[in-house]
Design a protein around this motif. Structure first.
Motif, PDB file in Angstrom:
ATOM      1  N   GLU A  49       0.833  -1.199   0.000  1.00 29.08           N
ATOM      2  CA  GLU A  49       0.000   0.000   0.000  1.00 29.08           C
ATOM      3  C   GLU A  49       0.871   1.253   0.000  1.00 29.08           C
ATOM      4  OE1 GLU A  49      -4.076  -1.383   2.276  1.00 29.08           O
ATOM      5  OE2 GLU A  49      -2.269  -1.006   3.489  1.00 29.08           O
ATOM      6  N   ASP A  50       1.973   1.214   0.729  1.00 32.08           N
ATOM      7  CA  ASP A  50       2.890   2.354   0.730  1.00 32.08           C
ATOM      8  C   ASP A  50       3.488   2.560  -0.659  1.00 32.08           C
ATOM      9  OD1 ASP A  50       2.383   2.735   3.384  1.00 32.08           O
ATOM     10  OD2 ASP A  50       4.198   1.704   4.097  1.00 32.08           O
ATOM     11  N   GLU A  51       3.821   1.461  -1.328  1.00 35.55           N
ATOM     12  CA  GLU A  51       4.363   1.548  -2.695  1.00 35.55           C
ATOM     13  C   GLU A  51       3.327   2.160  -3.637  1.00 35.55           C
ATOM     14  OE1 GLU A  51       7.188   0.718  -4.308  1.00 35.55           O
ATOM     15  OE2 GLU A  51       8.317   0.112  -2.535  1.00 35.55           O
ATOM     16  N   ALA A  52       2.072   1.711  -3.491  1.00 32.89           N
ATOM     17  CA  ALA A  52       1.015   2.175  -4.385  1.00 32.89           C
ATOM     18  C   ALA A  52       0.529   3.573  -4.030  1.00 32.89           C
ATOM     19  CB  ALA A  52      -0.150   1.193  -4.341  1.00 32.89           C
ATOM     20  N   GLY A  53       0.669   3.949  -2.775  1.00 37.03           N
ATOM     21  CA  GLY A  53       0.178   5.250  -2.337  1.00 37.03           C
ATOM     22  C   GLY A  53      -1.311   5.270  -2.125  1.00 37.03           C
ATOM     23  N   ALA A  54      -1.923   4.103  -1.890  1.00 35.68           N
ATOM     24  CA  ALA A  54      -3.376   4.020  -1.657  1.00 35.68           C
ATOM     25  C   ALA A  54      -3.659   2.780  -0.833  1.00 35.68           C
ATOM     26  CB  ALA A  54      -4.125   3.958  -2.984  1.00 35.68           C
ATOM     27  N   LEU A  65     -11.929  -5.393   4.602  1.00 41.46           N
ATOM     28  CA  LEU A  65     -12.716  -5.309   3.372  1.00 41.46           C
ATOM     29  C   LEU A  65     -11.896  -4.569   2.319  1.00 41.46           C
ATOM     30  CD1 LEU A  65     -16.292  -4.339   4.652  1.00 41.46           C
ATOM     31  CD2 LEU A  65     -15.576  -6.525   3.639  1.00 41.46           C
ATOM     32  N   LEU A  66     -12.054  -4.952   1.076  1.00 45.93           N
ATOM     33  CA  LEU A  66     -11.339  -4.293  -0.014  1.00 45.93           C
ATOM     34  C   LEU A  66     -11.899  -2.902  -0.250  1.00 45.93           C
ATOM     35  CD1 LEU A  66     -11.065  -7.178  -2.618  1.00 45.93           C
ATOM     36  CD2 LEU A  66      -9.132  -6.019  -1.530  1.00 45.93           C
ATOM     37  N   THR A  67     -11.026  -1.968  -0.517  1.00 45.37           N
ATOM     38  CA  THR A  67     -11.432  -0.653  -1.009  1.00 45.37           C
ATOM     39  C   THR A  67     -11.716  -0.776  -2.498  1.00 45.37           C
ATOM     40  OG1 THR A  67      -9.173  -0.009  -1.553  1.00 45.37           O
ATOM     41  CG2 THR A  67      -9.933   0.464   0.690  1.00 45.37           C
ATOM     42  N   GLU A  68     -12.214   0.301  -3.105  1.00 42.53           N
ATOM     43  CA  GLU A  68     -12.434   0.273  -4.558  1.00 42.53           C
ATOM     44  C   GLU A  68     -11.119   0.044  -5.282  1.00 42.53           C
ATOM     45  OE1 GLU A  68     -14.403   0.207  -8.083  1.00 42.53           O
ATOM     46  OE2 GLU A  68     -15.251   0.209  -6.062  1.00 42.53           O
ATOM     47  N   ALA A  69     -10.060   0.725  -4.841  1.00 43.95           N
ATOM     48  CA  ALA A  69      -8.734   0.514  -5.444  1.00 43.95           C
ATOM     49  C   ALA A  69      -8.279  -0.923  -5.225  1.00 43.95           C
ATOM     50  CB  ALA A  69      -7.730   1.491  -4.850  1.00 43.95           C
ATOM     51  N   GLY A  70      -8.601  -1.463  -4.036  1.00 38.86           N
ATOM     52  CA  GLY A  70      -8.215  -2.846  -3.727  1.00 38.86           C
ATOM     53  C   GLY A  70      -8.902  -3.846  -4.632  1.00 38.86           C
ATOM     54  N   ARG A  71     -10.206  -3.626  -4.925  1.00 40.62           N
ATOM     55  CA  ARG A  71     -10.924  -4.543  -5.823  1.00 40.62           C
ATOM     56  C   ARG A  71     -10.305  -4.555  -7.209  1.00 40.62           C
ATOM     57  NH1 ARG A  71     -15.434  -2.909  -2.679  1.00 40.62           N
ATOM     58  NH2 ARG A  71     -15.788  -1.079  -3.980  1.00 40.62           N
TER      59      ARG A  71
END
Length: 311
Positions: A49-54, A65-71
Motif C-alpha cells: 500500500e505504501d508503494e502504491a500510495g493508496a 474489506l477491499l477498497t475500490e482501489a483494492g478490488r
C-alpha cells in the motif's frame, strides 16, 4: 540519477497475500491459508500500500474489506497469477516434451528400417510434439543444423561436421535396383564382379553424386572402367521409372526398398554396409531434440546387440 521504478519492488508473494486476504476477509485467516504469520501478511500488504500510495483494505477489529482501489488491484493480480501459472505449465510441458516442434533433415526414405521405427516410437512417446521433415543435400542439412534452422539431420556416410556433433546410429545394406526382366534379377545376392559391364544411371541431384562416387570406387578397384550416366532428373521416382524402362540400373539403400515400383526389383549387393549418422548442434537446447537423441541411441544400442547375436 533517476531512481528505479518503484513498481519493480512488488513481489509475487505480496500478490498472493492480497488475494488471500481478499478471499478470507481477514489477515489472520489469510496467514493460516498461506502458512505464514499474521504479522507478515499485515506488514507485506502495508508495504504494498505504501508503494502504491493508496489503501487496498479497510481494517476492522474482526477483519478487512477491499477498497475500490483494492478490488481493481485484486482483479488484475489474479490475471497476473493466472498468466504466470499458465506460462510455468507451458515451460514444464516443453521440458517433459509434451508439446513442441522437432525439425528433421532427411536424406533417406522414411518407409522402413531404423528411422521408421525411431519416428514411430518417438511419436508414441511424445504425441504432443510436431515433427517437420526437410529433404536436402547433406551439406545443406549440416549448415541448417549449425544455424538451428533444423534440429537434427539423418545422413549417410562417414561425416565430419565442424561445429556439430555426429553420432553413427545404424547401418543399412546396399541394394541393386534392376528391371524385373534383367538377367541378374534371378539372383538373390549380387557381387561386384556380377556388375562388370553393367550400365548405371544416377541422378544429378543428391544422392546421385554420392552413388556415382561409390560406384567408381568399387568398380574401378576391379580394373574395369564403370559405365555411369548422370541423368538430369531430380526425383527418385523418375529415376526408378527409368530403370523399369531399361535405361540402366542403379543402387539404393535398404530403407528405400520398402517402396515398391512396378517393373522393378531389388537385389542385395554383397558389400560393406552403408553407415547412417545423426548430426545436431551441441548448442541446441530444444528438449524435443534431447529426447530424440536419447531414444535414437537406445535403439542403436539395442540394434547393435541384435546384430551381434545374429552373427
Amino acid at each position: 540519477m533517476l531512481s528505479r521504478d518503484r513498481h519493480s519492488e512488488i513481489q509475487l508473494r505480496q500478490l498472493h497475500y492480497v488475494i488471500a486476504a481478499a478471499e478470507h476477509g481477514s489477515f489472520r485467516k489469510a496467514a493460516l491459508a498461506v502458512g505464514v504469520g499474521e504479522s507478515t501478511i499485515s506488514r507485506r500488504i502495508r508495504d504494498l500500500e505504501d508503494e502504491a500510495g493508496a489503501a487496498l483494505f479497510i481494517r476492522y477489529p474482526h477483519g478487512v474489506l477491499l477498497t475500490e482501489a483494492g478490488r481493481n488491484f485484486v482483479e488484475r493480480a489474479r490475471r497476473v497469477i493466472n498468466e504466470l501459472d499458465l506460462a510455468m505449465k507451458e515451460v514444464r510441458a516443453a521440458g517433459r516434451v509434451e508439446m513442441g516442434l522437432l525439425r528433421i533433415g532427411i536424406f533417406t526414405s522414411l518407409a522402413s528400417g531404423f528411422i521408421a521405427e525411431l519416428l514411430e516410437r518417438y511419436r508414441a512417446q511424445h504425441a504432443g510434439v510436431r515433427t517437420k521433415f526437410v529433404e536436402g543435400a547433406p551439406a545443406l542439412h549440416v549448415a541448417a543444423v549449425r544455424l538451428h534452422e533444423i534440429d537434427i539431420a539423418f545422413l549417410t556416410g562417414h561425416l565430419t561436421a565442424t561445429g556439430c556433433e555426429v553420432t553413427r546410429l545404424w547401418c543399412e545394406h546396399v541394394f541393386v535396383v534392376l528391371p524385373e526382366t534383367h538377367k541378374l534379377a534371378a539372383e538373390e545376392r549380387i557381387d561386384w564382379d556380377d556388375l562388370r559391364g553393367q550400365h548405371f544411371i544416377v541422378s544429378e541431384a543428391d544422392p546421385g553424386p554420392e552413388i556415382y562416387d561409390y560406384l567408381f570406387k568399387h568398380l574401378s578397384e576391379l580394373g574395369h572402367p564403370p559405365s555411369v550416366e548422370r541423368c538430369p532428373v531430380y526425383n527418385r521416382d523418375t529415376l526408378i521409372g527409368m530403370v523399369a524402362l531399361g535405361a540402366g540400373i542403379t543402387l539404393t539403400s535398404e530403407a528405400t526398398t520398402g517402396v515398391k515400383f512396378p517393373g522393378v526389383t531389388y537385389r542385395l549387393l554383397v558389400t560393406e554396409d552403408l553407415p547412417f549418422c545423426a548430426v545436431w548442434s551441441p548448442h541446441n537446447d530444444n528438449p524435443a531434440l534431447r529426447r530424440m537423441l536419447s531414444l535414437a541411441r537406445s535403439l542403436s544400442i539395442r540394434g547393435a546387440g541384435k546384430s551381434a547375436q545374429n552373427r
